[in-house]
Design a protein around this motif. Structure first.
Motif, PDB file in Angstrom:
ATOM      1  N   SER A 172      -3.774   6.162   0.784  1.00  0.00           N
ATOM      2  CA  SER A 172      -2.882   5.236   1.464  1.00  0.00           C
ATOM      3  C   SER A 172      -3.020   5.382   2.981  1.00  0.00           C
ATOM      4  O   SER A 172      -3.085   4.393   3.712  1.00  0.00           O
ATOM      5  CB  SER A 172      -1.455   5.505   0.985  1.00  0.00           C
ATOM      6  OG  SER A 172      -0.528   4.929   1.848  1.00  0.00           O
ATOM      7  N   LEU A 194       2.941   3.539  -4.870  1.00  0.00           N
ATOM      8  CA  LEU A 194       2.879   4.491  -5.986  1.00  0.00           C
ATOM      9  C   LEU A 194       2.914   5.927  -5.456  1.00  0.00           C
ATOM     10  O   LEU A 194       3.602   6.791  -6.008  1.00  0.00           O
ATOM     11  CB  LEU A 194       1.623   4.259  -6.826  1.00  0.00           C
ATOM     12  CG  LEU A 194       1.454   5.254  -7.977  1.00  0.00           C
ATOM     13  CD1 LEU A 194       2.591   5.149  -8.987  1.00  0.00           C
ATOM     14  CD2 LEU A 194       0.118   5.078  -8.677  1.00  0.00           C
ATOM     15  N   ALA A 195       2.192   6.171  -4.363  1.00  0.00           N
ATOM     16  CA  ALA A 195       2.180   7.516  -3.769  1.00  0.00           C
ATOM     17  C   ALA A 195       3.606   7.930  -3.411  1.00  0.00           C
ATOM     18  O   ALA A 195       4.015   9.069  -3.661  1.00  0.00           O
ATOM     19  CB  ALA A 195       1.281   7.533  -2.531  1.00  0.00           C
ATOM     20  N   LEU A 214       5.406   9.005  -6.527  1.00  0.00           N
ATOM     21  CA  LEU A 214       4.934  10.306  -7.013  1.00  0.00           C
ATOM     22  C   LEU A 214       5.407  11.447  -6.104  1.00  0.00           C
ATOM     23  O   LEU A 214       5.688  12.550  -6.575  1.00  0.00           O
ATOM     24  CB  LEU A 214       3.407  10.318  -7.131  1.00  0.00           C
ATOM     25  CG  LEU A 214       2.798   9.334  -8.128  1.00  0.00           C
ATOM     26  CD1 LEU A 214       1.329   9.642  -8.347  1.00  0.00           C
ATOM     27  CD2 LEU A 214       3.529   9.321  -9.460  1.00  0.00           C
ATOM     28  N   ARG A 256       0.819  -1.202   0.000  1.00  0.00           N
ATOM     29  CA  ARG A 256       0.000   0.000   0.000  1.00  0.00           C
ATOM     30  C   ARG A 256       0.856   1.256   0.000  1.00  0.00           C
ATOM     31  O   ARG A 256       1.835   1.358   0.703  1.00  0.00           O
ATOM     32  CB  ARG A 256      -0.926  -0.010   1.209  1.00  0.00           C
ATOM     33  CG  ARG A 256      -2.138   0.869   1.011  1.00  0.00           C
ATOM     34  CD  ARG A 256      -3.086   0.743   2.183  1.00  0.00           C
ATOM     35  NE  ARG A 256      -2.374   0.960   3.424  1.00  0.00           N
ATOM     36  CZ  ARG A 256      -2.507   0.189   4.491  1.00  0.00           C
ATOM     37  NH1 ARG A 256      -3.296  -0.854   4.450  1.00  0.00           N
ATOM     38  NH2 ARG A 256      -1.848   0.466   5.593  1.00  0.00           N
ATOM     39  N   GLY A 257       0.480   2.220  -0.830  1.00  0.00           N
ATOM     40  CA  GLY A 257       1.159   3.506  -0.799  1.00  0.00           C
ATOM     41  C   GLY A 257       2.438   3.572  -1.617  1.00  0.00           C
ATOM     42  O   GLY A 257       3.078   4.614  -1.671  1.00  0.00           O
ATOM     43  N   LEU A 294      -3.183  10.429  -3.569  1.00  0.00           N
ATOM     44  CA  LEU A 294      -2.807   9.036  -3.307  1.00  0.00           C
ATOM     45  C   LEU A 294      -2.316   8.853  -1.867  1.00  0.00           C
ATOM     46  O   LEU A 294      -2.534   7.801  -1.261  1.00  0.00           O
ATOM     47  CB  LEU A 294      -1.741   8.572  -4.299  1.00  0.00           C
ATOM     48  CG  LEU A 294      -2.147   8.545  -5.772  1.00  0.00           C
ATOM     49  CD1 LEU A 294      -1.108   7.813  -6.595  1.00  0.00           C
ATOM     50  CD2 LEU A 294      -3.515   7.912  -5.989  1.00  0.00           C
ATOM     51  N   TYR A 309       0.610  -4.733 -11.728  1.00  0.00           N
ATOM     52  CA  TYR A 309       0.659  -3.626 -12.668  1.00  0.00           C
ATOM     53  C   TYR A 309       2.029  -2.977 -12.833  1.00  0.00           C
ATOM     54  O   TYR A 309       2.787  -2.877 -11.872  1.00  0.00           O
ATOM     55  CB  TYR A 309      -0.337  -2.538 -12.256  1.00  0.00           C
ATOM     56  CG  TYR A 309      -1.769  -2.955 -12.511  1.00  0.00           C
ATOM     57  CD1 TYR A 309      -2.360  -2.696 -13.734  1.00  0.00           C
ATOM     58  CD2 TYR A 309      -2.493  -3.631 -11.553  1.00  0.00           C
ATOM     59  CE1 TYR A 309      -3.666  -3.086 -13.991  1.00  0.00           C
ATOM     60  CE2 TYR A 309      -3.802  -4.031 -11.794  1.00  0.00           C
ATOM     61  CZ  TYR A 309      -4.380  -3.753 -13.023  1.00  0.00           C
ATOM     62  OH  TYR A 309      -5.662  -4.140 -13.263  1.00  0.00           O
ATOM     63  N   ASN A 361      -6.216   0.311  -0.939  1.00  0.00           N
ATOM     64  CA  ASN A 361      -5.257  -0.207  -1.910  1.00  0.00           C
ATOM     65  C   ASN A 361      -5.671   0.221  -3.307  1.00  0.00           C
ATOM     66  O   ASN A 361      -6.822   0.061  -3.698  1.00  0.00           O
ATOM     67  CB  ASN A 361      -5.240  -1.738  -1.892  1.00  0.00           C
ATOM     68  CG  ASN A 361      -4.489  -2.269  -0.717  1.00  0.00           C
ATOM     69  OD1 ASN A 361      -3.303  -1.977  -0.553  1.00  0.00           O
ATOM     70  ND2 ASN A 361      -5.178  -3.032   0.121  1.00  0.00           N
TER      71      ASN A 361
END
Lengths: 275, 275
Positions: free
Chosen positions: B215, A207-208, A211, A204-205, B211, A236, B220
């Motif tokens: 999170s 991708l954040a 970014l 979880r988190g 995001l 993904y 998710n």
């Protein structure tokens, strides 16, 4: 020596227009009737550059083209935008009432769907290209069949435009990329956009976090897309486009993402055509 | 009263398989030859639910279908996954060498491209559906033409399978959503997945901020996609799918995103078919 540039479609197509506008000098054009054949021409060196539609302001990304670039390790060396104007055309002397079927590229049909709602008698048929259909109608002298293509195609193949600018959204911008098998490295001060790909750890988190790093390094995100990882359903990858003012900022992100993400890959570093 | 469920394609198609698996009870099936017609059937109430492919583990999102759901304010009330197996079929008694053309849905052609590289004499032609092509070949007794479709279609239309499982990637999972014009609200304890859409202010790091909130609230992210905002080229909306354990966590995110983002919209709250 003239550069040999592969285009999707034939002369008179939107890809042809992009090739002419992007490569201001003289080029030799190689017509390809599919994106696969376009990539094949790069791989077998029958072309040394190719123009590929990648994103449309209406329909979004042309996802299979991302996969083609990635899987064949092509390099994006530039981008170019054009506004697409679609026109319904047929052999001269006919009316819309007399047109039974209209052939065109699926993307063109999609973009003109609303226009054809007023003509339920017309059957829309998917074809390989926009201009090529116009050429074929002319060559075989076919009446009752229309094509959706550019004004250039109408002129080239002496077709009559029965309705102009029939795309649903008038401001219909399409982004094309220029790809090669070999990277052509620009001077750092000219690079202000990049296309990258990475996978994140499945927690979880993640991708954040990535970014946040980009944002901290003053990168602007102009596009993001999660894409399924082949052979591992529902895991993904991310395809991301970023713009920046200083190449050093991007350089920092490259080092950090190389550590933070899996399979970090640069699809291209090039000049932002919008700046 | 039987529920009337619209499917893309005809009986024997993959959409038909999903409709049968998802609605275990008896349903009436409405065959639609395009996603547009499928949506039309919901809007004019000739169907009261529809099955729509939305994402494929190979080709990624079917972007125009997101636009159809969003523009017509449909509600996603459920999802369903199936593994797609493609088969090359023709009227009995023929060989692959005798097949000149193969018709199928563009997505099926894309997924079997590699298989056909060994048969360069076969021309691949895009068609509206997989099963429908098989039906047409049978009805008109056409030889020399093949279809790519499911085993069910081969049985239904008495076709011979010339090559089975011809998809390039053997594990070819496709995600379908069930859509309606009216939302059907599930008890909160059964909801653990949602599809949402929002636009962010056009400043650096705004997506990262969103995001981070997700999170922090233990959501998710299972999918993200930027999509061009119609009529405003190169400004983006985001389509995001999230899963969660507690509906209260999602509720908190809903309130926060309602304030932090523009045009926040819930496309659906439903049960995660993968959990």
């Amino acid at each position: 020596m003239k550069r040999k540039i592969a285009i999707q479609g034939i002369r008179g197509s939107f890809h042809h227009q992009v090739a002419r506008e992007y490569f201001s000098g003289d080029i030799e054009v190689l017509e390809c009737l599919s994106f696969d054949k376009l990539v094949d021409s790069l791989l077998d060196t029958s072309s040394d550059g190719a123009v590929m539609a990648i994103e449309n302001s209406i329909a979004g990304s042309i996802i299979p083209n991302y996969a083609l670039i990635d899987n064949n390790n092509l390099h994006i060396i530039g981008e170019h935008y054009i506004n697409i104007h679609h026109n319904l055309m047929a052999l001269p002397g006919q009316t819309i009432a007399g047109i039974r079927e209209v052939y065109s590229h699926p993307m063109a049909l999609l973009q003109c769907k609303k226009f054809f709602r007023q003509y339920p008698h017309i059957k829309l048929v998917e074809d390989a290209d926009t201009a090529e259909t116009a050429r074929r109608i002319r060559e075989h002298g076919i009446t009752g069949i229309g094509a959706i293509a550019s004004k250039t195609a109408a002129e080239l193949f002496d077709m009559e435009i029965l309705a102009g600018n029939i795309q649903t959204i008038q401001d219909n911008s399409t982004r094309f990329v220029i790809v090669q098998t070999q990277n052509s490295v620009l001077p750092e001060e000219e690079v202000n956009k990049a296309s990258i790909k990475f996978k994140t750890q499945h927690k979880r988190g993640s991708l954040a976090t990535v970014l946040n790093v980009m944002s901290d390094c003053r990168l602007n995100l102009t596009k993001i897309q999660s894409l399924p990882v082949i052979e591992t359903p529902w895991k993904y990858s991310f395809f991301v486009d970023v713009t920046f003012e200083k190449y050093d900022d991007f350089k920092k992100v490259k080092s950090l993402l190389g550590i933070m993400t899996d399979d970090f890959k640069i699809l291209g570093e090039y000049k932002n055509a919008k700046s």
